[in-house]
Design a protein around this motif. Structure first.
Motif, PDB file in Angstrom:
ATOM      1  N   GLU A 128     -30.842  40.597  62.190  1.00 35.15           N
ATOM      2  CA  GLU A 128     -29.929  40.702  63.572  1.00 35.15           C
ATOM      3  C   GLU A 128     -29.867  42.391  63.514  1.00 35.15           C
ATOM      4  OE1 GLU A 128     -29.101  41.452  67.637  1.00 35.15           O
ATOM      5  OE2 GLU A 128     -30.369  39.951  66.528  1.00 35.15           O
ATOM      6  N   ALA A 129     -28.903  42.966  62.617  1.00 35.95           N
ATOM      7  CA  ALA A 129     -28.423  44.539  62.367  1.00 35.95           C
ATOM      8  C   ALA A 129     -29.199  45.103  62.538  1.00 35.95           C
ATOM      9  CB  ALA A 129     -27.864  44.504  60.802  1.00 35.95           C
ATOM     10  N   ARG A 130     -30.521  45.289  62.103  1.00 35.36           N
ATOM     11  CA  ARG A 130     -31.984  45.498  61.769  1.00 35.36           C
ATOM     12  C   ARG A 130     -32.763  45.815  63.134  1.00 35.36           C
ATOM     13  NH1 ARG A 130     -33.947  49.705  58.047  1.00 35.36           N
ATOM     14  NH2 ARG A 130     -35.918  49.269  58.630  1.00 35.36           N
ATOM     15  N   ARG A 131     -32.625  44.598  63.802  1.00 34.16           N
ATOM     16  CA  ARG A 131     -33.352  44.914  65.348  1.00 34.16           C
ATOM     17  C   ARG A 131     -31.986  45.359  65.861  1.00 34.16           C
ATOM     18  NH1 ARG A 131     -32.648  43.614  69.659  1.00 34.16           N
ATOM     19  NH2 ARG A 131     -30.803  43.072  69.237  1.00 34.16           N
ATOM     20  N   ARG A 132     -31.033  45.302  66.159  1.00 34.08           N
ATOM     21  CA  ARG A 132     -30.707  46.212  67.195  1.00 34.08           C
ATOM     22  C   ARG A 132     -30.450  48.323  66.357  1.00 34.08           C
ATOM     23  NH1 ARG A 132     -25.655  44.352  65.643  1.00 34.08           N
ATOM     24  NH2 ARG A 132     -26.002  42.440  66.754  1.00 34.08           N
ATOM     25  N   GLN A 133     -30.252  48.111  65.428  1.00 31.39           N
ATOM     26  CA  GLN A 133     -30.308  49.802  64.799  1.00 31.39           C
ATOM     27  C   GLN A 133     -32.252  49.959  64.849  1.00 31.39           C
ATOM     28  OE1 GLN A 133     -31.297  49.829  60.985  1.00 31.39           O
ATOM     29  NE2 GLN A 133     -30.598  51.866  60.715  1.00 31.39           N
ATOM     30  N   PHE A 134     -33.207  49.240  65.233  1.00 28.89           N
ATOM     31  CA  PHE A 134     -34.544  49.608  66.413  1.00 28.89           C
ATOM     32  C   PHE A 134     -34.387  49.754  66.792  1.00 28.89           C
ATOM     33  CE2 PHE A 134     -36.031  48.485  62.213  1.00 28.89           C
ATOM     34  CZ  PHE A 134     -36.868  49.606  61.144  1.00 28.89           C
ATOM     35  N   ALA A 135     -33.632  48.585  67.946  1.00 29.59           N
ATOM     36  CA  ALA A 135     -33.492  48.327  69.486  1.00 29.59           C
ATOM     37  C   ALA A 135     -32.834  49.775  70.027  1.00 29.59           C
ATOM     38  CB  ALA A 135     -32.625  47.418  69.496  1.00 29.59           C
ATOM     39  N   ASP A 136     -32.164  50.408  69.291  1.00 22.77           N
ATOM     40  CA  ASP A 136     -31.342  51.113  70.228  1.00 22.77           C
ATOM     41  C   ASP A 136     -32.292  52.737  69.674  1.00 22.77           C
ATOM     42  OD1 ASP A 136     -29.030  50.031  70.499  1.00 22.77           O
ATOM     43  OD2 ASP A 136     -27.857  50.279  68.351  1.00 22.77           O
ATOM     44  N   ARG A 137     -32.434  52.602  68.372  1.00 29.05           N
ATOM     45  CA  ARG A 137     -33.291  53.928  68.642  1.00 29.05           C
ATOM     46  C   ARG A 137     -34.375  53.963  69.456  1.00 29.05           C
ATOM     47  NH1 ARG A 137     -36.075  54.381  62.840  1.00 29.05           N
ATOM     48  NH2 ARG A 137     -37.621  55.683  63.603  1.00 29.05           N
ATOM     49  N   LEU A 138     -34.906  52.490  69.702  1.00 26.85           N
ATOM     50  CA  LEU A 138     -35.740  52.996  70.577  1.00 26.85           C
ATOM     51  C   LEU A 138     -35.392  53.068  72.363  1.00 26.85           C
ATOM     52  CD1 LEU A 138     -38.768  51.491  71.415  1.00 26.85           C
ATOM     53  CD2 LEU A 138     -37.093  49.449  72.043  1.00 26.85           C
ATOM     54  N   LEU A 139     -34.058  52.343  72.644  1.00 30.98           N
ATOM     55  CA  LEU A 139     -33.949  52.594  73.943  1.00 30.98           C
ATOM     56  C   LEU A 139     -33.381  54.575  73.378  1.00 30.98           C
ATOM     57  CD1 LEU A 139     -31.344  49.822  74.390  1.00 30.98           C
ATOM     58  CD2 LEU A 139     -34.096  50.490  75.729  1.00 30.98           C
ATOM     59  N   SER A 140     -32.963  55.010  72.899  1.00 29.20           N
ATOM     60  CA  SER A 140     -32.252  56.721  72.884  1.00 29.20           C
ATOM     61  C   SER A 140     -33.305  57.491  73.055  1.00 29.20           C
ATOM     62  CB  SER A 140     -31.927  56.789  71.240  1.00 29.20           C
ATOM     63  OG  SER A 140     -32.334  56.626  70.278  1.00 29.20           O
TER      64      SER A 140
END
Length: 189
Positions: free
Chosen positions: A146-158
């Motif tokens: 979940e931590a890596r998923r969230r990291q990539f998701a945040d980067r995707l949105l930014s």
């Protein structure tokens, strides 16, 4: 008596098939698993894959595999995934779009190490590439990280707005994947 009846019927069927072939109108056999490679080849026949380029074969297998995965046909995904992976491996050097496709095939077939390697390669070449981030996010989710998923998701949105301005062909080709991943990233913030 039954063996003679079965033999006679088999002979009649054989005669009909031979006669139809000589007349140029062979009866269509019902395929057990649908049309090979997911396309129609005109009047009910399979497409002539020998006439396709390697890229067309890979694209056809990708489309079929994604459709089967979306339909939950795990046995079909398992059957066609090795063919699709082989098709991508035969292409030689892959561009970013092909790396995404190759990674998605690996991901849906359960080869998460190969999928992660494709995402890493995409992001090494283009750190903000939307498809690389989507693939990395999907792999992390499948791994339960979940931590890596969230990291990539945040980067995707930014980086989404800036990346979309580039109007890359692969972004248009995979518009549905991008929209779904962005919506999922926003929903799980």
């Amino acid at each position: 008596m039954l063996p003679w009846v079965i033999g006679g019927l088999a002979f009649v069927v054989l005669v009909v098939i031979v006669a139809a072939q000589r007349a140029g109108t062979a009866p269509a056999a019902a395929p057990a698993m649908g049309t090979p490679l997911g396309g129609g080849g005109g009047a009910g026949g399979a497409p002539d894959i020998s006439a396709m380029t390697p890229r067309e074969r890979a694209d056809r297998l990708f489309d079929r595999l994604m459709r089967m995965d979306g339909e939950g046909k795990r046995d079909s995904v398992a059957f066609f995934a090795p063919m699709a992976l082989g098709a991508y491996e035969s292409l030689g050097e892959l561009d970013l779009d092909l790396r995404y496709d190759y990674g998605r095939v690996a991901e849906v077939s359960g080869n998460l190490d190969l999928a992660a390697a494709q995402a890493d390669t995409i992001l090494r070449q283009a750190p903000d590439h939307l498809l690389g981030l989507v693939l990395a996010m999907r792999v992390a989710e499948r791994r339960g990280d979940e931590a890596r998923r969230r990291q990539f998701a945040d980067r995707l949105l930014s980086v989404e707005a800036a990346e979309r301005k580039k109007d890359l062909d692969e972004y248009r080709l995979h518009q549905g994947d991008l929209e779904a991943a962005i919506a999922a990233a926003r929903a799980r913030r």
